[in-house]
Motif scaffolding. Structure first.
Motif, PDB file in Angstrom:
ATOM      1  N   ALA A  38       0.829  -1.213   0.000  1.00  0.00           N
ATOM      2  CA  ALA A  38       0.000   0.000   0.000  1.00  0.00           C
ATOM      3  C   ALA A  38       0.859   1.257   0.000  1.00  0.00           C
ATOM      4  CB  ALA A  38      -0.930  -0.011   1.218  1.00  0.00           C
ATOM      5  N   GLU A  39       2.045   1.210   0.652  1.00  0.00           N
ATOM      6  CA  GLU A  39       2.861   2.416   0.761  1.00  0.00           C
ATOM      7  C   GLU A  39       3.469   2.847  -0.573  1.00  0.00           C
ATOM      8  OE1 GLU A  39       5.387  -1.093   2.293  1.00  0.00           O
ATOM      9  OE2 GLU A  39       3.313  -0.376   2.437  1.00  0.00           O
ATOM     10  N   TRP A  40       3.350   2.032  -1.603  1.00  0.00           N
ATOM     11  CA  TRP A  40       3.840   2.422  -2.922  1.00  0.00           C
ATOM     12  C   TRP A  40       2.920   3.429  -3.616  1.00  0.00           C
ATOM     13  CZ3 TRP A  40       5.864  -2.529  -5.907  1.00  0.00           C
ATOM     14  CH2 TRP A  40       7.059  -2.968  -5.307  1.00  0.00           C
ATOM     15  N   PHE A  41       1.715   3.597  -3.147  1.00  0.00           N
ATOM     16  CA  PHE A  41       0.727   4.396  -3.884  1.00  0.00           C
ATOM     17  C   PHE A  41       0.399   5.669  -3.123  1.00  0.00           C
ATOM     18  CE2 PHE A  41       0.156  -0.090  -4.878  1.00  0.00           C
ATOM     19  CZ  PHE A  41       0.323  -0.068  -6.264  1.00  0.00           C
ATOM     20  N   HIS A  42       0.508   6.802  -3.802  1.00  0.00           N
ATOM     21  CA  HIS A  42       0.314   8.099  -3.158  1.00  0.00           C
ATOM     22  C   HIS A  42      -0.832   8.897  -3.769  1.00  0.00           C
ATOM     23  CE1 HIS A  42       4.751   7.158  -2.719  1.00  0.00           C
ATOM     24  NE2 HIS A  42       4.286   7.100  -1.480  1.00  0.00           N
ATOM     25  N   PHE A  43      -1.141   8.676  -5.015  1.00  0.00           N
ATOM     26  CA  PHE A  43      -2.299   9.285  -5.686  1.00  0.00           C
ATOM     27  C   PHE A  43      -2.506   8.547  -6.990  1.00  0.00           C
ATOM     28  CE2 PHE A  43       1.384  11.383  -7.366  1.00  0.00           C
ATOM     29  CZ  PHE A  43       1.084  11.883  -8.632  1.00  0.00           C
ATOM     30  N   ALA A  44      -3.587   8.860  -7.702  1.00  0.00           N
ATOM     31  CA  ALA A  44      -3.888   8.176  -8.963  1.00  0.00           C
ATOM     32  C   ALA A  44      -4.330   9.196  -9.988  1.00  0.00           C
ATOM     33  CB  ALA A  44      -4.976   7.123  -8.752  1.00  0.00           C
ATOM     34  N   HIS A  45      -4.008   8.940 -11.253  1.00  0.00           N
ATOM     35  CA  HIS A  45      -4.501   9.749 -12.362  1.00  0.00           C
ATOM     36  C   HIS A  45      -5.807   9.126 -12.865  1.00  0.00           C
ATOM     37  CE1 HIS A  45      -0.732  12.121 -13.895  1.00  0.00           C
ATOM     38  NE2 HIS A  45      -1.348  12.689 -12.878  1.00  0.00           N
ATOM     39  N   VAL A  46      -6.852   9.913 -12.866  1.00  0.00           N
ATOM     40  CA  VAL A  46      -8.187   9.391 -13.178  1.00  0.00           C
ATOM     41  C   VAL A  46      -8.694  10.002 -14.479  1.00  0.00           C
ATOM     42  CG1 VAL A  46     -10.581   9.326 -12.391  1.00  0.00           C
ATOM     43  CG2 VAL A  46      -8.717   8.950 -10.764  1.00  0.00           C
ATOM     44  N   CYS A  47      -9.245   9.161 -15.329  1.00  0.00           N
ATOM     45  CA  CYS A  47      -9.878   9.581 -16.579  1.00  0.00           C
ATOM     46  C   CYS A  47     -10.633   8.383 -17.125  1.00  0.00           C
ATOM     47  CB  CYS A  47      -8.834  10.051 -17.602  1.00  0.00           C
ATOM     48  SG  CYS A  47      -7.767   8.706 -18.191  1.00  0.00           S
ATOM     49  N   ASP A  48     -11.225   8.551 -18.274  1.00  0.00           N
ATOM     50  CA  ASP A  48     -11.838   7.438 -19.015  1.00  0.00           C
ATOM     51  C   ASP A  48     -11.346   7.538 -20.443  1.00  0.00           C
ATOM     52  OD1 ASP A  48     -13.392   5.192 -19.524  1.00  0.00           O
ATOM     53  OD2 ASP A  48     -15.126   5.977 -18.424  1.00  0.00           O
TER      54      ASP A  48
END
Length: 878
Positions: free
Chosen positions: A789-799
């Motif tokens: 889990a500590e590898w992930f800090h935010f996500a780029h969201v789109c479709d």
């Protein structure tokens, strides 16, 4: 005071010596006391330390501590002299001026003043040969020498020009010594002065000294009086802050250093513009939204307020009753969860706003720029540590910015009695110091309340006329959040001449008043033996009661509104100046929690997210314009593109353009928007990570948290090494490095990114999941779920459209120009995001070139967050 140098002990601050010196210089100190631990752990040579101090305009005013030296047997003394000579070798190269020698606590020491004087004389002679002086300090827990008077006798007996005293307010005042005796010491023999405050003694003096010292003005000591005694001797050396405190030493060193400078300046009002007389709290501003706003408005109406005005250019309502005014701001607010109401500003009446602002600037308080339309009032404001805006007004010209929509409310309430705010334990002292020093309020002692879920510390600040009252609260021992259902509660308390009549009238109007249990009134009767008719009236109207030798206090409350704010109505009888005593607060807190739990059981769980506006979504907007667009649309963060990815795209050189950097930082401060990430560190076969040093430093200056990188390099070992090198460069700046894997690059999918992270093995390394790249690369959701889990800090969201382009050119064109809003395409958005740790910020990276050309970047940003909320957020009940 104005002629004295300001110094601070590095032991007060968090971080490495490099971090500390940068913080000290930013806070405008002139010098430092170099702590032994900071010297020993620094990788810099003594010459480098001297150079780095000089580059920042700092001197090393003292080195400390040098302990357990005097009154020891000959063999121990010989070893001590050797230790001293080795230390002097280093300090001579550093350019230090004074060595602080602490009175011995060693079992080897003997009670012999003549021997102590003889050995200190020998030490001073050796120090003088190196251009150093010895400042002898009596530790409050010294084995034999524990008072300044005793230390002075030994210094006089030693009679060496390079031997003098170090006076520390903590060591003198913690023993209850009378500082009046300092007047007999020549100022020329006081070589160094250390200042700190302390809470009232409830623990061992050494424990308090090492872990719980406070900034001057925040404890129980008369530090100002102590300082006055020392200055009356003619002392002309530095005023050095030595406030060793576990909270300060784990805080951002820049914040701690600025607070330290503010506390030193506030010690002597004579060097500051005098705090103008304050006339009261003019208004309190709440940030609300379409869910919380109507709820708060209904409560205000039931309390007798009326919607009296509507701002001419902003979605802000004015609610008024008597001299009490509340502004409801429906504009999107940074960091405020949907459905929440929160206090974001308050206005204080001042006799001289310009002088108030001058004082604030000298005390390093940020003055906020303010956008206004032609003809609107030019209100001066400053930022409190928690982000609250404090407006400083001298008249009611600001009311002309509101179009009248109705008459002011009734006469149940006369004005605002006080505002109550909650801070984290890390910010509690900072907030107290801000209001005390900047506004010139007097801060009372900290009170501890036995609350239902652990102790609450509370401190009240008020002007001399008790017209402006602000109470600050914190939960110092809070661990976890299972019990409190009211996050960081806030309160606006209104004054009334008749609490019982007001409660009756407000209840009749439908006010959501808090019900107090009967057990409270049985206890009240037992404690105070109130007249039966008064007790009955209090019970019937759920009014709390307190009294002391000065008068009485009646107070009642609404339920929590918009999750965290409540209104109170209070009546002060005679000269009562407190806030309800120790009994009322726990009763009210328990009642608030019980009522909130009942409401939450019938509400939909809050599944809303923090959104960031990625620069690629509106790349035509400059960084300041992007920040404004994000604020207007309701984002919490922005991502800023500092490097050009293609030759034809706009370039905003924040790393090399000071003007653009300055303007961007001003807009960030004015709007409250934060920088989530910077991009793009794209490292190919011919790129050197060291070329990104200024890029990383610019990100840190902007307050960014993450750096996006791509690795278009086919050599796995080389790109892993370079990724690790970039992580090492970013780590001291507080940045993570998040690897993105576009499907057309040489690091094309999740598995390739995982191999790099495992090979680099750096604690600030991360993976950025961009939904488009994840879907186009054919990466596995099942594999994603297995990663740390500590590898992930935010996500780029789109479709994106369901069909995958057959060529790299097609993949790139979609990624840069034709993404879709969430829910418009074929990506398994919920499946991918559901495999990530909960609570991550969602950065909307949704470039739609045609739509931007039609509606503009700002409107596109607004449409993007509206679509994302509709598809990803579950609405929450108030």
């Amino acid at each position: 005071m104005a002629d004295h140098r300001m110094s601070i002990a590095t032991d007060c601050l968090s971080g490495t010596l490099e971090d500390k010196l940068a913080a000290v210089a930013a806070a405008r100190f002139h010098g430092v006391e170099l702590a032994e631990s900071d010297l020993v752990t620094s990788s810099w040579s003594p010459g480098r330390i001297r150079e780095e101090c000089a580059r920042r305009g700092l001197t090393v005013d003292a080195y400390q501590p040098f302990p357990d030296f005097e009154a020891v047997p000959p063999d121990t003394f010989a070893a001590n002299l050797r230790r001293a000579e080795r230390t002097f070798d280093v300090l001579e190269r550093i350019g230090a001026g004074t060595v602080v020698v602490c009175s011995s606590t060693s079992a080897d020491a003997v009670d012999d003043d003549d021997l102590a004087a003889e050995q200190l004389h020998a030490l001073a002679a050796r120090a003088e040969a190196r251009g150093l002086r010895i400042a002898y300090e009596a530790l409050a827990w010294g084995r034999f020498v524990n008072t300044y008077a005793h230390a002075w006798r030994i210094v006089r007996r030693a009679a060496h020009p390079a031997l003098g005293l170090c006076l520390d307010s903590f060591h003198v005042l913690s023993r209850g010594d009378d500082p009046a005796g300092i007047r007999v010491i020549p100022g020329s023999k006081i070589f160094h002065l250390q200042l700190a405050d302390s809470p009232r003694p409830t623990m061992d003096v050494a424990e308090r000294s090492r872990h719980h010292r406070l900034l001057p003005g925040l404890g129980s000591f008369d530090v100002a009086g102590f300082l006055g005694r020392v200055l009356s001797t003619g002392y002309d050396g530095p005023l050095s802050l030595e406030a060793s405190n576990d909270v300060y030493r784990q805080s951002d060193p820049r914040h701690a250093a600025i607070n330290g400078m503010r506390s030193l300046l506030a010690l002597r009002e004579g060097v500051l513009p005098a705090a103008p007389e304050l006339s009261g709290i003019v208004f309190t501003e709440l940030a609300v939204d379409p869910v919380s706003g109507p709820e708060v408005a209904r409560a205000l109406a039931a309390l007798g307020f009326a919607h009296a005005g509507q701002h001419r250019s902003k979605p802000v309502q004015l609610w008024q009753q008597g001299r009490a005014r509340v502004l409801l701001n429906f504009a999107a607010a940074r960091g405020v969860a949907p459905g929440t109401a929160t206090i974001v500003a308050l206005a204080v009446g001042t006799a001289d706003p310009a002088r108030s602002i001058d004082r604030a600037e000298r005390l390093l308080a940020p003055v906020l720029p303010r956008l206004r339309q032609p003809g609107e009032a030019d209100l001066a404001s400053i930022a409190a540590p928690d982000g609250t805006s404090v407006f400083l007004v001298s008249n009611e010209a600001w009311l002309r910015d509101f179009e009248p929509v109705g008459a002011p409310g009734g006469d149940l309430i006369g004005g605002t009695d006080h505002v109550s705010l909650t801070d984290s334990v890390d910010d509690f002292d900072e907030a107290t110091l801000f209001y005390r020093a900047v506004l010139g309020l007097g801060a009372g002692e900290t009170a501890e309340i036995a609350a239902p879920f652990g102790p609450i510390r509370s401190r009240a600040a008020s002007d001399p006329g008790h017209r402006v009252r602000i109470t600050l609260n914190t939960a110092p021992m809070r661990r976890g959040d299972w019990a409190p259902v009211v996050p960081d509660p806030q309160q606006v308390a209104f004054g009334t001449a008749d609490a019982i009549a007001s409660a009756q009238a407000m209840r009749a109007l439908g006010a959501p008043l808090l019900t107090i249990p009967d057990n409270y009134y049985a206890d009240l009767d037992a404690r105070l033996a109130l007249p039966p008719d008064l007790l009955a009236a209090l019970r019937a109207n759920s009014i709390l009661y307190d009294r002391d030798e000065h008068g009485a206090y009646l107070h009642f409350y609404t339920e929590m509104l918009g999750h965290r704010v409540c209104f109170a109505v209070v009546q002060r009888v005679d000269a009562y100046a407190d806030y309800g005593g120790p009994t009322g607060a726990p009763v009210r807190m328990a009642a608030h929690r019980e009522r909130r739990l009942l409401r939450l059981r019938h509400s939909v769980p809050d599944q809303r997210h923090d959104f960031s506006l990625a620069h690629l979504t509106a790349l035509s907007l400059s960084p300041p314009e992007l920040v404004d667009a994000a604020a207007e649309a309701g984002y919490r963060y922005v991502g800023l593109r500092l490097t050009r990815v293609t030759p034809v795209e706009p370039h905003y050189p924040l790393a090399t353009d000071p003007g653009l950097m300055r303007t961007t930082k001003v807009r960030l401060a004015a709007t409250g928007i934060e920088v989530l990430d910077i991009e793009l560190a794209r490292i190919g076969p011919d790129d050197d990570p060291r070329d990104f040093q200024r890029f990383l430093e610019a990100g840190a200056e902007l307050g960014a948290r993450h750096v996006i990188t791509q690795l278009p390099d086919p050599d796995r070992a080389r790109k892993t090494d370079r990724f690790a090198q970039l992580c090492e460069m970013a780590r001291p700046l507080g940045l993570t490095v998040d690897l993105e894997f576009p499907s057309w690059t040489e690091t094309p999918d999740l598995n390739a990114a995982v191999r790099v992270l495992r090979g680099a093995d750096r604690p600030n390394a991360g993976i950025l999941i961009d939904l488009l790249h994840f879907a186009r690369s054919g990466s596995s959701v099942a594999d994603l779920r297995q990663l740390p889990a500590e590898w992930f800090h935010f996500a780029h969201v789109c479709d994106a459209p369901p069909g995958v382009p057959a060529t790299n050119e097609g993949l790139i064109h979609t990624a840069r120009f034709e993404r879709l809003f969430p829910g418009e395409g074929g990506i398994d958005i919920h499946g991918i995001l559901g495999a990530l740790p909960p609570g991550l910020p969602y950065a909307l990276e949704i470039p739609k070139a045609q739509l931007v050309a039609q509606v503009g970047g700002k409107e596109h940003a607004r449409l993007a967050i509206a679509a994302a909320r509709a598809h990803l957020d579950r609405p929450v009940a108030a």
